[in-house]
Design a protein around this motif. Structure first.
Motif, PDB file in Angstrom:
ATOM      1  N   GLU A 189      60.696  91.232 117.603  1.00 25.98           N
ATOM      2  CA  GLU A 189      60.570  91.223 119.075  1.00 25.98           C
ATOM      3  C   GLU A 189      59.420  90.357 119.564  1.00 25.98           C
ATOM      4  O   GLU A 189      59.626  89.489 120.435  1.00 25.98           O
TER       5      GLU A 189
ATOM      6  N   GLU B  99      65.398  97.409 106.018  1.00 27.82           N
ATOM      7  CA  GLU B  99      66.597  97.243 106.842  1.00 27.82           C
ATOM      8  C   GLU B  99      67.309  95.933 106.566  1.00 27.82           C
ATOM      9  O   GLU B  99      68.509  95.796 106.839  1.00 27.82           O
TER      10      GLU B  99
ATOM     11  N   LEU C 241      69.692  89.652 111.622  1.00 30.60           N
ATOM     12  CA  LEU C 241      69.087  90.211 112.824  1.00 30.60           C
ATOM     13  C   LEU C 241      70.140  90.814 113.743  1.00 30.60           C
ATOM     14  O   LEU C 241      69.922  91.865 114.352  1.00 30.60           O
TER      15      LEU C 241
ATOM     16  N   THR D 294      71.052  94.217 112.174  1.00 33.46           N
ATOM     17  CA  THR D 294      70.035  95.269 112.156  1.00 33.46           C
ATOM     18  C   THR D 294      69.396  95.512 113.518  1.00 33.46           C
ATOM     19  O   THR D 294      68.899  96.609 113.773  1.00 33.46           O
ATOM     20  N   ARG D 295      69.385  94.505 114.357  1.00 34.90           N
ATOM     21  CA  ARG D 295      68.785  94.643 115.693  1.00 34.90           C
ATOM     22  C   ARG D 295      69.761  94.097 116.748  1.00 34.90           C
ATOM     23  O   ARG D 295      69.523  93.038 117.340  1.00 34.90           O
TER      24      ARG D 295
END
Length: 829
Positions: free
Chosen positions: A673, A717, A730, A733-734
């Protein structure tokens, strides 16, 4: 949905077939793709709306007035030249300056996979996670070292006088109460009774001596004698043997070595004299036959203890040798606790055993299986703790000393007698233990080869006048790990793109690696030179499985002694022109910064290097900031990267390549982030050099597998997505980051100078996704975010058509159709 989108979805799909040649299909799509590129070129940097420096370039489009200066006009001319070359048949004059994005898919070491897989680095980090550098030792004037209740003699002694003495009756009486019979005890007794001589082979502390005393006590009724260990079996005469007695001889390590001829010994400068020391004699069955006859004439018995190694291997194949396996540690612990607490209340034994199983005690021990000697020590500590003679903290401290005692025993006087070739076997054994510490859990072949290199360094340091050789058929690979308290097992080696099976070697205890490396680094200063040279050579090895392990170990040593380690290990690597050595230096610095006490020193060095103007040092500093540890947090690492890039030219590839790799590595560090937020800020900043850094980092997320962007912090993760490009990992996982990732990628695709490289990298990611159903689902959900307007959709459709019609590697049509439908869905967003 617009009319264009509707018609496109009905007719212009990748499923239309590669042979269609009408204007709306093959030619039309190609012209659309060319038109898209032409649009990007005609827009100049107009499409780079988020970059204010690009808006400055747009002001030159109407005639390129001289208000921006000759430099900006030249840059604008080069950009237009590159765009025209890209749109045409690429004939005519090429751009005068290579594009900064020409090598966007290359890593800082030249190739994508040169950094190796994440599992290699993470296993190295775990190896040293519990390493401690503290030592508590008492050394007396006679060279005797006390560590806990272990005694080590550092100095040699006179061999001329043969000494022997009886084993005290109380010792045998105590042994009779606590001894646990090892497997095969009855066969050992029968062989000793038949041959009068028995050779017990095993590791120190494995219970060989207790077994030997128990055997001799049983056969002689308590009449047991120890023979002088300074003398070999060939020196024993009948007059030193006791009638009807049992005799125990423990061969010293120096007497277990291979036979050698007398050689000149240095007595002073330029002087050589014949050494008075008797050359080591190779023990054979001939000597044991003679010893047996002497014993038979006295109605006596003898047991010889030999440490595992080449001699033990040979004797085990004869009629006298037997392997002495250690008895179960739990049984030894129970027997000793029962004896020590026999006068205590009934619950004492159960409480003491329960305490031995406590997690904090097991962690402090750091050993998978205790040897009998260690189990007896632990029983003593637990009994004292039960009586209140020892606190919890003192108990844990004593338990933590077990591995230090083992390391001390391995290396105390390991170069005796101080000259080659006699010292080479002991040096080789020590080198193997150090190599296993560095390569713990890795391939045995890597550890064995590294051990040979270290043995050579140690040998030429000890005796520079004699070049050491290598034994070709020494200790067998199945027996050699026992010398290091290690085991061979089936394992996996992470190469990055794939994992391969290997025969792995690892210590039987997670604390042994730190104890071994700490022992030689803190205990023996003269060993630092050869160890440092060895690690530097390994850091220059082309195999990531080697240089990554070596660089992490170098970082651990730097954290233990910054002044010495930095100069001897890091600086020589950082100043070279070899990219791999610089990456190793950066890794070592980052690992050293894991210690908060050392982190300020690392940060100061990186700050100096970043502003030094020396290209090698600047690149090393940029790579080090990709690990987070040097700055302590992700925003600090990004600040350090930006400070360097802002002061460099937008086309400085030597800076942008390592900086963009570090940004991508930070994205994979578990805190994406703040990285994405900073990338948007850099685009809004308006400076071309920062914008190029953003575009290169975004392209790396498309082309670089997650496993190649490993860091020195675990990110569980991402483990399941190690083989996928970072962008896909990414997204998986996000998923909440998809809008920000899409905005960055759209910006990079729409920017003229980075668009082609980004589109090529996107095509590579789509190819990979087509072969991976899981990744395909994430990519399909992401594509609508890239197809916001008509130009976006045209760009993506042209790419899909080109991939499907690739005559060498056509994209799977089913996967392409799903991607096409996802692009069409972008019109409805």
């Amino acid at each position: 949905m617009s009319d264009d989108d509707a018609s496109g979805s009905g007719h212009d799909t990748p499923d239309s077939g590669p042979d269609r040649a009408d204007a709306h299909d093959r030619g039309g799509d190609r012209s659309d793709r060319g038109g898209d590129r032409g649009d990007r070129s005609d827009r100049g940097d107009r499409s780079d709306r988020g970059d204010r420096s690009d808006r400055g370039d747009r002001s030159d489009r109407g005639g390129r007035s001289g208000d921006r200066g000759d430099r900006d006009r030249d840059r604008g001319d080069r950009d237009r030249d590159r765009d025209r070359d890209r749109d045409g048949d690429r004939v005519g004059e090429q751009s005068r300056e290579p594009s900064v994005f020409a090598t966007a898919d290359r890593g800082p070491l030249g190739g994508e996979s040169d950094t190796g897989g994440a599992a290699t680095a993470l296993r190295a980090v775990r190896t040293w996670a519990g390493a401690a550098a503290d030592r508590l030792t008492t050394i007396h004037g006679d060279g005797t070292v006390f560590e806990g209740n272990q005694i080590f003699a550092l100095y040699g002694s006179d061999r001329s006088l043969f000494v022997q003495g009886p084993v005290p009756p109380e010792t045998l009486d105590h042994l009779g109460r606590v001894y646990c019979a090892t497997a095969g005890y009855a066969r050992m007794r029968d062989r000793l009774r038949d041959h009068r001589v028995l050779v017990l082979c095993g590791e120190p502390g494995s219970g060989r001596k207790a077994t030997a005393l128990a055997l001799l006590d049983e056969l002689t009724g308590g009449k047991v004698f120890r023979l002088d260990p300074r003398h070999g079996v060939d020196e024993i005469t009948e007059d030193v043997l006791q009638e009807s007695g049992g005799h125990l001889l423990e061969l010293l390590t120096e007497d277990v070595r291979t036979e050698s001829e007398p050689r000149p010994a240095r007595s002073g400068r330029g002087e050589h004299t014949t050494g008075a020391r008797r050359p080591a004699t190779r023990l054979s069955e001939l000597h044991l036959d003679r010893f047996g006859e002497l014993l038979r004439g006295r109605e006596a018995y003898g047991v010889v203890l030999v440490e595992n190694g080449e001699l033990a291997d040979r004797l085990l194949r004869g009629r006298y040798g037997m392997y002495c396996p250690p008895p179960p540690a739990d049984e030894v612990l129970h027997r000793h606790l029962w004896h020590l607490l026999r006068t205590e209340p009934d619950e004492a034994l159960g409480a003491a055993r329960a305490r031995a199983r406590r997690p904090d005690v097991l962690r402090a021990l750091g050993l998978e299986e205790l040897r009998p000697r260690e189990a007896a020590r632990l029983a003593d500590h637990l009994a004292r703790h039960w009586r209140g003679e020892m606190t919890d903290e003192e108990l844990l401290a004593e338990c933590a000393s077990f591995v230090r005692s083992q390391a001390r025993e391995w290396f105390a006087g390991a170069d005796r007698p101080g000259a080659l070739p006699e010292a080479l076997p002991a040096l080789s054994a020590g080198a193997f233990r150090v190599a296993v510490a560095v390569f713990d859990g890795s391939a045995y072949s890597l550890a064995a080869e590294a051990a040979e290199l270290l043995a050579w360094e140690l040998a030429v340091t000890l005796d520079p006048e004699h070049a050491p050789g290598r034994r070709l058929f020494g200790t067998h690979a199945e027996h050699r790990p026992v010398q290091a308290r290690a085991v061979l097992e089936d394992g996996e080696l992470d190469l990055g793109p794939a994992k391969v099976p290997v025969r792995a070697v690892r210590f039987q205890g997670e604390a042994l690696a730190g104890a071994v490396l700490g022992e030689i680094w803190h205990g023996y200063h003269n060993a630092r030179g050869p160890v440092a040279r060895w690690l530097r050579a390994l850091c220059d090895d082309a195999r990531p499985e080697v240089w990554v392990r070596a660089s992490v170990a170098a970082g651990v040593l730097c954290s233990w002694d910054w002044i010495h380690g930095f100069r001897e290990l890091v600086v020589p690597l950082a100043v070279t022109d070899e990219p791999r050595a610089r990456m190793a230096a950066a890794t070592a610095l980052a690992e050293a910064a894991r210690d908060p006490r050392v982190r300020p020193a690392v940060a100061a060095v990186l700050k100096d290097w970043a502003g030094s103007g020396e290209d090698t040092l600047v690149r090393t500093a940029l790579l080090a900031h990709g690990y987070v540890l040097a700055a302590g947090h992700v925003p600090g690492s990004l600040d350090a990267l930006a400070r360097v890039v802002r002061n460099r030219e937008p086309s400085d590839v030597d800076v942008l390549v390592p900086a963009s790799f570090s940004v991508a590595r930070l994205l994979a560090s578990g805190e994406p982030e703040p990285v994405l937020h900073r990338l948007h800020q850099w685009l809004d900043d308006g400076r071309l050099n920062l914008a190029n850094l953003v575009h290169l980092a975004v392209i790396r997320t498309l082309s670089t597998r997650t496993t190649h962007l490993w860091g020195l912090r675990e990110v569980p993760e991402l483990d399941a997505h190690a083989a996928r490009p970072l962008l896909v990992a990414l997204l998986a996982t996000r998923p909440g980051l998809a809008p920000e990732l899409a905005r960055l990628l759209r910006h990079t695709l729409a920017t003229a100078r980075s668009g082609e490289a980004a589109l090529e990298a996107l095509g590579g990611m789509l190819r990979r996704a087509a072969k991976d159903p899981g990744a395909l689902g994430h990519v399909r959900a992401f594509l609508p975010r890239l197809a916001v307007d008509r130009r976006d959709r045209d760009r993506l459709r042209g790419l899909l058509n080109e991939l499907v019609r690739d005559r060498d590697r056509p994209l799977d049509r089913s996967a392409a159709r799903r991607m096409w439908d996802a692009v069409t869905e972008g019109a409805n967003r």
